[in-house]
Each structure stands twice: as C-alpha cells, then as structure tokens.
Design a protein around this motif. Structure first.
Motif, PDB file in Angstrom:
ATOM      1  N   PHE A  47      14.300  -7.497  -3.723  1.00  0.00           N
ATOM      2  CA  PHE A  47      12.887  -7.162  -3.826  1.00  0.00           C
ATOM      3  C   PHE A  47      12.074  -8.241  -3.111  1.00  0.00           C
ATOM      4  CE2 PHE A  47      14.653  -5.033  -7.638  1.00  0.00           C
ATOM      5  CZ  PHE A  47      14.213  -3.739  -7.371  1.00  0.00           C
ATOM      6  N   ALA A  48      10.836  -7.908  -2.734  1.00  0.00           N
ATOM      7  CA  ALA A  48      10.003  -8.845  -1.987  1.00  0.00           C
ATOM      8  C   ALA A  48       8.599  -8.871  -2.573  1.00  0.00           C
ATOM      9  CB  ALA A  48       9.939  -8.439  -0.512  1.00  0.00           C
ATOM     10  N   ASN A  49       7.857  -9.929  -2.248  1.00  0.00           N
ATOM     11  CA  ASN A  49       6.464 -10.047  -2.673  1.00  0.00           C
ATOM     12  C   ASN A  49       5.700  -8.774  -2.314  1.00  0.00           C
ATOM     13  OD1 ASN A  49       4.159 -11.456  -3.710  1.00  0.00           O
ATOM     14  ND2 ASN A  49       3.504 -11.800  -1.594  1.00  0.00           N
ATOM     15  N   ASN A  50       4.945  -8.272  -3.284  1.00  0.00           N
ATOM     16  CA  ASN A  50       4.115  -7.064  -3.140  1.00  0.00           C
ATOM     17  C   ASN A  50       4.899  -5.762  -3.130  1.00  0.00           C
ATOM     18  OD1 ASN A  50       1.555  -8.283  -3.183  1.00  0.00           O
ATOM     19  ND2 ASN A  50       1.726  -8.821  -1.000  1.00  0.00           N
ATOM     20  N   ASP A  51       6.180  -5.804  -3.474  1.00  0.00           N
ATOM     21  CA  ASP A  51       6.876  -4.558  -3.801  1.00  0.00           C
ATOM     22  C   ASP A  51       6.293  -4.046  -5.114  1.00  0.00           C
ATOM     23  OD1 ASP A  51       8.524  -4.402  -1.623  1.00  0.00           O
ATOM     24  OD2 ASP A  51      10.367  -4.998  -2.672  1.00  0.00           O
TER      25      ASP A  51
ATOM     26  N   ALA B  22       0.841  -1.198   0.000  1.00  0.00           N
ATOM     27  CA  ALA B  22       0.000   0.000   0.000  1.00  0.00           C
ATOM     28  C   ALA B  22       0.876   1.248   0.000  1.00  0.00           C
ATOM     29  CB  ALA B  22      -0.927   0.012   1.217  1.00  0.00           C
ATOM     30  N   VAL B  23       0.380   2.311  -0.649  1.00  0.00           N
ATOM     31  CA  VAL B  23       1.109   3.580  -0.684  1.00  0.00           C
ATOM     32  C   VAL B  23       1.389   4.051   0.743  1.00  0.00           C
ATOM     33  CG1 VAL B  23       0.997   5.991  -1.398  1.00  0.00           C
ATOM     34  CG2 VAL B  23       0.066   4.208  -2.883  1.00  0.00           C
ATOM     35  N   GLY B  24       2.615   4.445   0.992  1.00  0.00           N
ATOM     36  CA  GLY B  24       3.009   4.883   2.323  1.00  0.00           C
ATOM     37  C   GLY B  24       3.886   3.881   3.035  1.00  0.00           C
ATOM     38  N   THR B  25       3.843   2.630   2.572  1.00  0.00           N
ATOM     39  CA  THR B  25       4.706   1.593   3.139  1.00  0.00           C
ATOM     40  C   THR B  25       5.938   1.450   2.255  1.00  0.00           C
ATOM     41  OG1 THR B  25       2.798   0.379   3.983  1.00  0.00           O
ATOM     42  CG2 THR B  25       4.883  -0.812   3.850  1.00  0.00           C
ATOM     43  N   PRO B  26       7.128   1.675   2.773  1.00  0.00           N
ATOM     44  CA  PRO B  26       8.328   1.652   1.929  1.00  0.00           C
ATOM     45  C   PRO B  26       8.508   0.318   1.209  1.00  0.00           C
ATOM     46  CG  PRO B  26       8.822   2.577   4.090  1.00  0.00           C
ATOM     47  CD  PRO B  26       7.439   1.995   4.177  1.00  0.00           C
ATOM     48  N   ILE B  27       9.031   0.391   0.006  1.00  0.00           N
ATOM     49  CA  ILE B  27       9.369  -0.811  -0.743  1.00  0.00           C
ATOM     50  C   ILE B  27      10.481  -1.559   0.003  1.00  0.00           C
ATOM     51  CG2 ILE B  27      11.122   0.346  -2.156  1.00  0.00           C
ATOM     52  CD1 ILE B  27      10.078  -1.297  -4.552  1.00  0.00           C
TER      53      ILE B  27
END
Length: 290
Positions: free
Chosen positions: A133-137, A51-56
């Motif tokens: 990178f991770a799932n949902n990035d 979700a927007v606001g949660t860092p990649i």
C-alpha cells in the motif's frame, strides 16, 4: 426434470446445459433466501489513490468486513498514510466506525495482517500485498443502520426478515432453523419445492441462492418455459396445463455494485432484471443446486 411431489406449482428442473438443478419458489425475504444474518451490512464500495478514478497502488486485500448492533448509516474511509499505517474516518463521526483500535501491524512483507475494530460498529482485516500500500491509497466501505426493521439489516429477530433463530432457504449451514421452513436436514427431509432433495437425500444436492448470471443463463436455456411458477400461466401456454405461472419476482445473490443495500431480482414472467432494497419482502427465494 420434474422430481418428487409434482404439485401444480412445485417442481425442480435440471438445466441439461449447465447441469444445475432449479427449485420452485420457497418464500420471501432476501435475508432468509441468502441465509444472511449480518447485524448491519458493512460492505466494500471502492478504492483509489488520492482521487476517484486513480487506481490504488497496493494490491493487498480487505476482508472480514462486518457491522454490529450499534452500526449506523455512514460511509467509512480507510486512508493509508504509509505502506504500513492507515487512519479510519466516517461520515457518522464519533458515533460511527471511526475511533476504534487496530490490532497487529502491517509490515512491508506480503501477507502480514492488521485488524481494525470498533466494538458493535464495524471491523475488518487488511492484508499486505506483494505491491505494498502507498500514501493516499483509500479504501471506501459503506455501513447500514443496525436497527430492527430499518435499513438493510438481516439481524436475527428483525422479523419478518430473520427470526430470532435464523433461516436459510438454500444453504444447509449450522445455526439455521430448518424446521421453520418444514425441513429436517439431518433426517434428509426437504421441501417439495426442492423435489425433496438436499445434502442428505439420495441423490445428494447442494443448494445455494442463484446469482443474477445464473438466472440469465437459465433463461437462455428455457427455464421460463419449464417451471410451473415461471412464465405464463398454464391456460396461456401452447399446451394447456395447470401451471400458475410467475406471481412474484425471484431474489438473486448478486448485489448492486454501487449500492450494496440492494440486490438484483429476476422477473420470471418476462425475463427482465431489476433491483430492490434487500429488506423488501416482494421477491421470493428460489434455490439452485448441483
């Protein structure tokens, strides 16, 4: 530092604090001022996890983001399904960036590369970071419509933004038609607005399009009180002269972070900053060099 042909409206000025040299205005069009020739800008917007606001999670990079002659106006989402795999979807559906092919492959080793391309629409390169990178990035990029005279394209031939042989007012790069603006870079012939200075002049000056922060700093250092095509006209100055004063605003190289179809301008009359669509022909180009 006036230099060269001291016309009423054309001088160059060196900011003694930054040592940067400022030209007078040269001509309109952000595309020409920046030397941009993108068929359609496809640009980075933001990244997040879930979700927007949660860092990649991953600290890899995306670069070489380009469009093509068939690009459309859309938002493109690159979603990681694991550390090494991702999907591409776009609001334009099948007519947009999605549906392309991925070459090479990411691994969990930092520095590995995957390239994605949908011919004529979009392409980019992703490099794995030390933190995978991770799932949902998610990485979000934006595409503009590639059509002559429409959208934010700088496609050569999209007159009056870029002619078929493109123009660069400032940077002396191969492939640009210097003669179209009255210069001959190889022969060391440059505009009076640049004080007849350039890479092949003596002294040598390397020009570029100023950022908005370049303008802000130069304003603090008094640029509007010096250049004849900035500030008040000469008949309103403490010492009366023939300066024309600011007539049009100046393009900067700085894009608006949340709407990269726009670039910031500097108002040489009052020092205010604003932004226009990059296809707007109102502001003029001015160069800064060292």
């Amino acid at each position: 530092m006036p230099k060269g042909d001291c016309f009423l409206t054309e001088e160059v000025w060196r900011d003694e604090r930054t040592k940067l040299i400022w030209s007078s205005q040269i001509g309109s069009s952000w595309c020409r001022a920046s030397g941009n020739t993108q068929l359609a800008p496809v640009t980075y917007l933001r990244s997040y996890n879930t979700a927007v606001g949660t860092p990649i999670t991953g600290n890899g990079t995306i670069e070489n983001i380009v469009g093509g002659s068939s690009s459309i106006s859309e938002t493109i989402t690159i979603t990681f399904t694991s550390a090494t795999t991702f999907t591409v979807s776009g609001t334009g559906g099948a007519g947009g960036c999605q549906g392309g092919a991925t070459a090479n492959a990411l691994t969990t080793t930092a520095g590995t590369i995957a390239t994605y391309s949908n011919a004529g629409r979009c392409s980019f390169k992703i490099t794995q970071g030390v933190v995978n990178f991770a799932n949902n990035d998610n990485i979000i990029i934006s595409s503009a419509l590639a059509q002559t005279g429409v959208g934010t394209t700088c496609k050569p031939g999209a007159h009056p933004r870029q002619p078929a042989v493109p123009i660069s007012y400032c940077a002396e790069n191969a492939g640009f038609d210097s003669a179209a603006i009255g210069e001959n870079w190889g022969a060391g012939i440059y505009l009076a607005a640049k004080g007849r200075l350039g890479s092949n002049s003596v002294p040598s000056v390397s020009w570029r399009l100023p950022t908005i922060n370049d303008y802000k700093l130069a304003d603090v250092n008094g640029i509007r009180f010096v250049l004849p095509d900035m500030g008040r006209p000469g008949n309103q100055r403490p010492t009366i002269d023939a300066s024309q004063g600011a007539i049009s605003k100046d393009w900067s190289a700085t894009l608006v972070s949340d709407d990269r179809s726009k670039a910031y301008y500097f108002d040489g009359l009052d020092g205010n900053v604003g932004n226009y669509s990059r296809t707007d022909l109102a502001p003029d180009g001015r160069c800064v060099g060292h």
